[in-house]
Design a protein around this motif. Sequence first.
Motif, PDB file in Angstrom:
ATOM      1  N   ILE A 111       0.848  -1.003   0.010  1.00 50.17           N
ATOM      2  CA  ILE A 111      -0.076   0.075  -0.135  1.00 50.17           C
ATOM      3  C   ILE A 111       0.783   1.495   0.128  1.00 50.17           C
ATOM      4  N   ALA A 112       2.052   1.324   0.793  1.00 49.80           N
ATOM      5  CA  ALA A 112       2.897   2.371   0.754  1.00 49.80           C
ATOM      6  C   ALA A 112       3.553   2.609  -0.511  1.00 49.80           C
ATOM      7  N   ALA A 113       3.754   1.511  -1.163  1.00 48.96           N
ATOM      8  CA  ALA A 113       4.416   1.564  -2.578  1.00 48.96           C
ATOM      9  C   ALA A 113       3.676   2.312  -3.594  1.00 48.96           C
ATOM     10  N   SER A 114       2.242   1.792  -3.402  1.00 49.93           N
ATOM     11  CA  SER A 114       1.281   2.511  -4.288  1.00 49.93           C
ATOM     12  C   SER A 114       0.985   3.908  -4.254  1.00 49.93           C
ATOM     13  N   TRP A 115       1.071   4.192  -2.639  1.00 48.49           N
ATOM     14  CA  TRP A 115       1.090   5.794  -2.398  1.00 48.49           C
ATOM     15  C   TRP A 115       1.966   6.420  -3.033  1.00 48.49           C
ATOM     16  N   GLU A 116       3.292   5.921  -2.796  1.00 47.21           N
ATOM     17  CA  GLU A 116       4.339   6.456  -3.353  1.00 47.21           C
ATOM     18  C   GLU A 116       4.514   6.769  -4.768  1.00 47.21           C
ATOM     19  N   ARG A 117       3.880   5.812  -5.305  1.00 45.25           N
ATOM     20  CA  ARG A 117       4.087   5.749  -6.899  1.00 45.25           C
ATOM     21  C   ARG A 117       3.162   6.834  -7.175  1.00 45.25           C
ATOM     22  N   GLU A 118       2.047   7.213  -6.711  1.00 41.57           N
ATOM     23  CA  GLU A 118       0.910   7.978  -6.972  1.00 41.57           C
ATOM     24  C   GLU A 118       1.449   9.340  -6.671  1.00 41.57           C
ATOM     25  N   ARG A 119       2.389   9.661  -5.446  1.00 42.03           N
ATOM     26  CA  ARG A 119       3.101  10.919  -5.152  1.00 42.03           C
ATOM     27  C   ARG A 119       4.051  11.290  -6.429  1.00 42.03           C
ATOM     28  N   ILE A 120       4.761  10.465  -6.805  1.00 42.50           N
ATOM     29  CA  ILE A 120       5.662  10.574  -7.713  1.00 42.50           C
ATOM     30  C   ILE A 120       5.217  11.004  -9.146  1.00 42.50           C
ATOM     31  N   THR A 121       3.988  10.336  -9.489  1.00 40.71           N
ATOM     32  CA  THR A 121       3.200  10.478 -10.638  1.00 40.71           C
ATOM     33  C   THR A 121       2.755  11.920 -10.561  1.00 40.71           C
ATOM     34  N   GLU A 122       2.109  12.493  -9.429  1.00 41.56           N
ATOM     35  CA  GLU A 122       1.503  13.743  -9.167  1.00 41.56           C
ATOM     36  C   GLU A 122       2.619  14.765  -9.273  1.00 41.56           C
ATOM     37  N   ARG A 123       3.672  14.519  -8.677  1.00 39.37           N
ATOM     38  CA  ARG A 123       4.804  15.610  -8.610  1.00 39.37           C
ATOM     39  C   ARG A 123       5.532  15.889  -9.901  1.00 39.37           C
ATOM     40  N   THR A 124       5.615  14.565 -10.616  1.00 39.67           N
ATOM     41  CA  THR A 124       6.143  14.796 -11.892  1.00 39.67           C
ATOM     42  C   THR A 124       5.042  15.465 -13.115  1.00 39.67           C
ATOM     43  N   ALA A 125       3.896  15.198 -12.983  1.00 38.12           N
ATOM     44  CA  ALA A 125       3.006  16.021 -13.635  1.00 38.12           C
ATOM     45  C   ALA A 125       2.880  17.559 -13.191  1.00 38.12           C
ATOM     46  N   ALA A 126       2.786  17.781 -12.039  1.00 34.95           N
ATOM     47  CA  ALA A 126       3.036  19.084 -11.688  1.00 34.95           C
ATOM     48  C   ALA A 126       4.249  19.921 -12.039  1.00 34.95           C
ATOM     49  N   GLY A 127       5.349  18.942 -12.084  1.00 35.38           N
ATOM     50  CA  GLY A 127       6.578  19.698 -12.524  1.00 35.38           C
ATOM     51  C   GLY A 127       6.753  20.113 -14.101  1.00 35.38           C
ATOM     52  N   ARG A 128       5.965  19.128 -14.804  1.00 34.50           N
ATOM     53  CA  ARG A 128       5.848  19.324 -16.139  1.00 34.50           C
ATOM     54  C   ARG A 128       4.969  20.556 -16.517  1.00 34.50           C
ATOM     55  N   ILE A 129       3.877  20.540 -15.784  1.00 36.86           N
ATOM     56  CA  ILE A 129       2.960  21.845 -16.084  1.00 36.86           C
ATOM     57  C   ILE A 129       3.741  23.353 -15.677  1.00 36.86           C
ATOM     58  N   GLN A 130       4.606  23.162 -14.432  1.00 32.62           N
ATOM     59  CA  GLN A 130       5.132  24.130 -14.270  1.00 32.62           C
ATOM     60  C   GLN A 130       6.592  24.457 -15.286  1.00 32.62           C
ATOM     61  N   ALA A 131       6.969  23.596 -15.981  1.00 29.61           N
ATOM     62  CA  ALA A 131       7.958  23.850 -17.058  1.00 29.61           C
ATOM     63  C   ALA A 131       7.423  24.403 -18.212  1.00 29.61           C
ATOM     64  N   ARG A 132       6.511  23.579 -18.500  1.00 29.65           N
ATOM     65  CA  ARG A 132       5.475  24.251 -19.814  1.00 29.65           C
ATOM     66  C   ARG A 132       5.222  25.706 -19.550  1.00 29.65           C
ATOM     67  N   ALA A 133       4.749  26.116 -18.542  1.00 30.30           N
ATOM     68  CA  ALA A 133       4.432  27.491 -17.891  1.00 30.30           C
ATOM     69  C   ALA A 133       5.798  28.330 -18.101  1.00 30.30           C
ATOM     70  N   ARG A 134       6.851  27.901 -17.950  1.00 29.28           N
ATOM     71  CA  ARG A 134       8.162  28.592 -18.051  1.00 29.28           C
ATOM     72  C   ARG A 134       8.597  28.473 -19.575  1.00 29.28           C
ATOM     73  N   GLY A 135       7.741  27.897 -20.423  1.00 30.28           N
ATOM     74  CA  GLY A 135       8.433  27.999 -21.876  1.00 30.28           C
ATOM     75  C   GLY A 135       9.309  26.796 -22.166  1.00 30.28           C
ATOM     76  N   VAL A 136       9.366  25.886 -21.311  1.00 32.35           N
ATOM     77  CA  VAL A 136      10.449  24.507 -21.598  1.00 32.35           C
ATOM     78  C   VAL A 136       9.728  23.790 -22.722  1.00 32.35           C
ATOM     79  N   LYS A 137      10.416  23.188 -23.753  1.00 35.10           N
ATOM     80  CA  LYS A 137       9.824  22.673 -24.928  1.00 35.10           C
ATOM     81  C   LYS A 137      10.414  21.170 -24.462  1.00 35.10           C
ATOM     82  N   PHE A 138       9.325  20.205 -24.788  1.00 34.32           N
ATOM     83  CA  PHE A 138       9.727  18.801 -24.357  1.00 34.32           C
ATOM     84  C   PHE A 138       9.809  18.099 -25.615  1.00 34.32           C
TER      85      PHE A 138
END
Length: 182
Positions: A111-138
Motif C-alpha cells: 500500500i505504501a508503494a502504491s501511494w509512493e508511486r501516486e505521489r511521484i506521478t503527481e509531482r512529475t505531472a506538476a513539474g511538467r506543468i510548471q516547466a511548460r508555463a516557463r516555456g520549456v519545450k519537451f
Amino acid sequence: MIYGYARVSTYGQDLAQQLAQLTAAGCVKIYREKISGATAERPQLKRAIGALDDGDVLMVTATDRLARNTRDLLNILHAVEEAGAGFRSLAEPMVDTTSQFAEVIIAVLGIAASWERERITERTAAGRIQARARGVKFGRKTALTPHQRAEALDRLAAGDTQRTVAALFNVSQATISRLVGR
C-alpha cells in the motif's frame, strides 16, 4: 542460516558499525557493498539473494541500507520470498517477514508503494506543468532548423530524391520522409 547485507553509499563511509550489528545478530555471512542504493545494479545484493535457500533469513541493519524506496523494497522482498527465505531489519523490528505477521507487513508495504508511486506521478505531472508555463519545450530537438526544412522541401519540389536531400543535410531518409508527410 542468517545472511547479512551491509551497504554504504560512498567509498569514504565505513561498514564497521553495520558489520558489528549484523555479526552480533547472528549473521553467518555478510555481503558488503559500497555502492549507491539508487542503482538496481548491486552485485553483492544479487549474490546474497542468490545464496538464500528455504528457511534462510536475509538481515539488514535498516531498510534504507537495502532499498531507497518502498517499490524497490517490495521487489527485493519478493525475490527473497521466491527463494523461500525471510527478511529482517534490525532497526525496524516490524519489518520481519519471518514472523506470523509477514503477510500483513508485505500488504502494508505494498500500500505504501502504491501511494509512493501516486505521489511521484503527481509531482512529475506538476513539474511538467510548471516547466511548460516557463516555456520549456519537451521532446527531442528537431534535426533540421526551420530554414533547413524549407530548403529541403524546395529541393524535393525541384526533383531531388529524398535520399539525396537526406545526405545533403546529414539526416536519415526517414527524417525527410516525415517532413514530406507533414
